[in-house]
Design a protein around this motif. Sequence first.
Motif, mmCIF file in Angstrom:
data_model
loop_
_atom_site.group_PDB
_atom_site.id
_atom_site.type_symbol
_atom_site.label_atom_id
_atom_site.label_comp_id
_atom_site.label_asym_id
_atom_site.label_seq_id
_atom_site.Cartn_x
_atom_site.Cartn_y
_atom_site.Cartn_z
ATOM 1 N N LEU A 165 0.847 -1.198 0.000
ATOM 2 C CA LEU A 165 0.000 0.000 0.000
ATOM 3 C C LEU A 165 0.877 1.241 0.000
ATOM 4 C CD1 LEU A 165 -2.808 1.441 0.564
ATOM 5 C CD2 LEU A 165 -2.236 1.222 2.992
ATOM 6 N N GLU A 166 0.402 2.299 -0.667
ATOM 7 C CA GLU A 166 1.043 3.604 -0.568
ATOM 8 C C GLU A 166 -0.005 4.638 -0.172
ATOM 9 O OE1 GLU A 166 3.728 4.936 -3.540
ATOM 10 O OE2 GLU A 166 4.503 2.925 -3.992
ATOM 11 N N LEU A 167 0.340 5.481 0.793
ATOM 12 C CA LEU A 167 -0.534 6.575 1.213
ATOM 13 C C LEU A 167 0.044 7.882 0.680
ATOM 14 C CD1 LEU A 167 -1.243 5.621 4.944
ATOM 15 C CD2 LEU A 167 -2.567 5.032 2.908
ATOM 16 N N LYS A 168 -0.833 8.710 0.117
ATOM 17 C CA LYS A 168 -0.415 9.958 -0.527
ATOM 18 C C LYS A 168 -0.679 11.153 0.378
ATOM 19 C CE LYS A 168 -2.047 7.843 -4.815
ATOM 20 N NZ LYS A 168 -3.081 7.931 -5.884
ATOM 21 N N PRO A 169 0.030 12.244 0.150
ATOM 22 C CA PRO A 169 -0.271 13.466 0.905
ATOM 23 C C PRO A 169 -1.663 13.979 0.536
ATOM 24 C CG PRO A 169 1.868 13.620 -0.207
ATOM 25 C CD PRO A 169 1.180 12.424 -0.765
ATOM 26 N N GLY A 170 -2.378 14.526 1.518
ATOM 27 C CA GLY A 170 -3.655 15.161 1.254
ATOM 28 C C GLY A 170 -4.785 14.208 0.951
ATOM 29 N N GLU A 171 -4.834 13.077 1.636
ATOM 30 C CA GLU A 171 -5.956 12.153 1.441
ATOM 31 C C GLU A 171 -6.336 11.492 2.755
ATOM 32 O OE1 GLU A 171 -5.327 8.744 -1.062
ATOM 33 O OE2 GLU A 171 -3.550 8.081 0.015
ATOM 34 N N ILE A 172 -7.622 11.142 2.847
ATOM 35 C CA ILE A 172 -8.129 10.347 3.965
ATOM 36 C C ILE A 172 -8.409 8.949 3.426
ATOM 37 C CG2 ILE A 172 -9.944 10.045 5.688
ATOM 38 C CD1 ILE A 172 -10.453 13.016 5.624
ATOM 39 N N VAL A 173 -7.759 7.971 4.018
ATOM 40 C CA VAL A 173 -7.944 6.579 3.608
ATOM 41 C C VAL A 173 -8.648 5.841 4.738
ATOM 42 C CG1 VAL A 173 -6.813 4.435 2.921
ATOM 43 C CG2 VAL A 173 -5.896 6.630 2.141
ATOM 44 N N GLY A 174 -9.757 5.185 4.407
ATOM 45 C CA GLY A 174 -10.512 4.413 5.390
ATOM 46 C C GLY A 174 -10.180 2.940 5.289
ATOM 47 N N LEU A 175 -9.811 2.341 6.403
ATOM 48 C CA LEU A 175 -9.523 0.914 6.460
ATOM 49 C C LEU A 175 -10.683 0.230 7.173
ATOM 50 C CD1 LEU A 175 -7.504 -1.435 6.045
ATOM 51 C CD2 LEU A 175 -6.450 -0.801 8.227
ATOM 52 N N ILE A 176 -11.446 -0.575 6.442
ATOM 53 C CA ILE A 176 -12.608 -1.221 7.041
ATOM 54 C C ILE A 176 -12.489 -2.732 6.934
ATOM 55 C CG2 ILE A 176 -14.077 0.763 6.507
ATOM 56 C CD1 ILE A 176 -15.344 -0.836 4.270
ATOM 57 N N GLY A 177 -13.150 -3.410 7.845
ATOM 58 C CA GLY A 177 -13.125 -4.867 7.864
ATOM 59 C C GLY A 177 -13.768 -5.363 9.134
ATOM 60 N N PRO A 178 -14.152 -6.644 9.160
ATOM 61 C CA PRO A 178 -14.779 -7.191 10.366
ATOM 62 C C PRO A 178 -13.787 -7.271 11.521
ATOM 63 C CG PRO A 178 -14.297 -8.937 8.803
ATOM 64 C CD PRO A 178 -13.993 -7.650 8.099
#
Length: 246
Positions: A25-38
């Motif tokens: 995975l790569e996370l970029k500047p200026g973003e909200i990333v949601g991690l969802i799962g049971p």
Amino acid sequence: MTNPVIVKGLTVSFDKKRVLDNLSLELKPGEIVGLIGPSGAGKSTFINSLLGMTKSEAGKITIFDKLIPNRGVMGKIGFMAQSDALFGELTGQQNLEFFGALQGFSKKALLDKLVKAAQTVNLTDQLGKSLASYSGGMKRRLSLAIALQTDAPLILLDEPTVGIDPELRQKIWKELRELVAAGKTILMTTHVMDEAEKCDRVLLLREGNFVAEGSPDEIKAHYEAKSIEEAFIKAGRELEFKKKEK
């Protein structure tokens, strides 16, 4: 400039059970990333791996071009854990001051950030009170304020809005949007599916694997779903079907 977070082939096992399986995975500047799962999917383990708190079996993580674990990077990360790590004998303000001092802020700069963070989570009137008088929801709000006041370029939030009322959640999301508009990166785990809809990008984690990744609209289109919740359910059924085929 490289992305602030780069994960390649991350694998983590506990008691010979694979919890995270070759994740990249790569996370970029200026973003909200949601991690969802049971529950039990590995969301908190993934967050803890980014912090260097969980030892990986394979793969590597770099944050701001530094290989994790690395203590020097911790000052660039704002973190809210799923379980509140607060000092019960201190007041709310003293907790904020203690954790803010670890970031190296001057007293004036810290006070400004502390005041704004407390206002965001509606705790201004309770700052002088001991944590012994705080409800569980108030402690969650204080933990979130501690993460927000850091002014860190990377913010990791593990279930940040559990126990927080809908009106306050809207106020918090307004603050998160202001942070990413300023170029910060936010990764948050959540069980609240309508919050996943607000993220720029969503990761569906099941049984240690990313089974889907993309914008909310892209994921809904992929699963022909009307909501992230429906896509999440369909992803689970698809995974179960593939397991039965093997």
